[in-house]
Design a protein around this motif. Structure first.
Motif, PDB file in Angstrom:
ATOM      1  N   SER A  99       0.854  -1.175   0.000  1.00 18.91           N
ATOM      2  CA  SER A  99       0.000   0.000   0.000  1.00 18.91           C
ATOM      3  C   SER A  99       0.898   1.234   0.000  1.00 18.91           C
ATOM      4  O   SER A  99       2.127   1.113   0.006  1.00 18.91           O
ATOM      5  N   GLU A 100       0.289   2.413   0.034  1.00 20.49           N
ATOM      6  CA  GLU A 100       1.074   3.639   0.032  1.00 20.49           C
ATOM      7  C   GLU A 100       2.015   3.675   1.236  1.00 20.49           C
ATOM      8  O   GLU A 100       1.587   3.488   2.377  1.00 20.49           O
TER       9      GLU A 100
ATOM     10  N   LEU B  13      -3.110  -2.243   8.053  1.00 18.03           N
ATOM     11  CA  LEU B  13      -4.124  -1.929   7.044  1.00 18.03           C
ATOM     12  C   LEU B  13      -5.492  -1.725   7.690  1.00 18.03           C
ATOM     13  O   LEU B  13      -6.239  -0.811   7.319  1.00 18.03           O
TER      14      LEU B  13
ATOM     15  N   ARG C  67      -1.027  -9.058  -3.440  1.00 20.56           N
ATOM     16  CA  ARG C  67       0.137  -8.203  -3.732  1.00 20.56           C
ATOM     17  C   ARG C  67       1.470  -8.869  -3.421  1.00 20.56           C
ATOM     18  O   ARG C  67       2.453  -8.587  -4.085  1.00 20.56           O
TER      19      ARG C  67
ATOM     20  N   GLU D  48      -7.834   0.984   5.610  1.00 22.76           N
ATOM     21  CA  GLU D  48      -7.656   0.627   4.195  1.00 22.76           C
ATOM     22  C   GLU D  48      -8.429  -0.635   3.822  1.00 22.76           C
ATOM     23  O   GLU D  48      -8.688  -0.872   2.640  1.00 22.76           O
TER      24      GLU D  48
END
Length: 176
Positions: free
Chosen positions: A46-47, A136, A155, A141
């Protein structure tokens, strides 16, 4: 100096000629379920959130500013100092406790607001997946533990959270 022995360690078998963890891939079989793993040692989830494993000879990319290691036996070579790093002893065993996971996930999310964070254990499958999943969820998220599992597996690798106790714990988690 204390010698650290991990009875849950994997044989990872990456190509020692490659030092970038985004390029070097594991050639391993999981201890839980005996699933093949061909993931790179480092994957963006993720970011500002990177997730993976470690093996001798790997060099941490310069863009990483914060690192949480759940595997003190090996470490990355650095070409520049990190802003902050934490090392916590955790095992990939069915009887590993989870009381430290939320605090570690909070640390990860606080550092993600400041820059790129890398969370790793040995193979980047179970210990680090616990912390990444909780991070997360705490960041909003994902809404459920199952969504966190699905995102991490999509991912990073389908073998993530192959430790049944870890997978069950994450499944029981919900968005904060």
């Amino acid at each position: 100096m204390t010698t650290y022995i991990d009875p849950t360690a994997y044989r990872l078998g990456g190509d020692p000629a490659l030092t970038d963890p985004r390029e070097r891939r594991m050639n391993a079989v999981t201890n839980h379920g005996f699933r093949p793993v061909r993931a790179p040692f480092m994957t963006q989830i993720s970011e500002n959130l990177w997730h993976g494993g470690v093996e001798a000879g790997l060099v941490l990319p310069d863009f990483i500013e914060f690192k949480l290691s759940l595997y003190p036996r090996e470490d990355y070579a650095l070409t520049k100092p990190l802003k902050e790093s934490r090392t916590v002893l955790m095992y990939d065993s069915l009887d590993q406790t989870f009381e430290q996971v939320a605090e570690l996930a909070e640390w990860v999310n606080a550092k993600r607001k400041l820059g790129q964070v890398f969370v790793h254990c040995q193979a980047g499958l179970n210990r680090s997946s616990l912390v990444v999943a909780k991070a997360l969820l705490l960041a909003g998220e994902v809404d459920t533990g199952q969504e966190a599992i699905d995102l991490i597996r999509a991912r990073r690798d389908a073998a993530c959270l192959c430790n049944s106790a870890f997978e069950a714990w994450v499944r029981g988690q919900e968005r904060a």
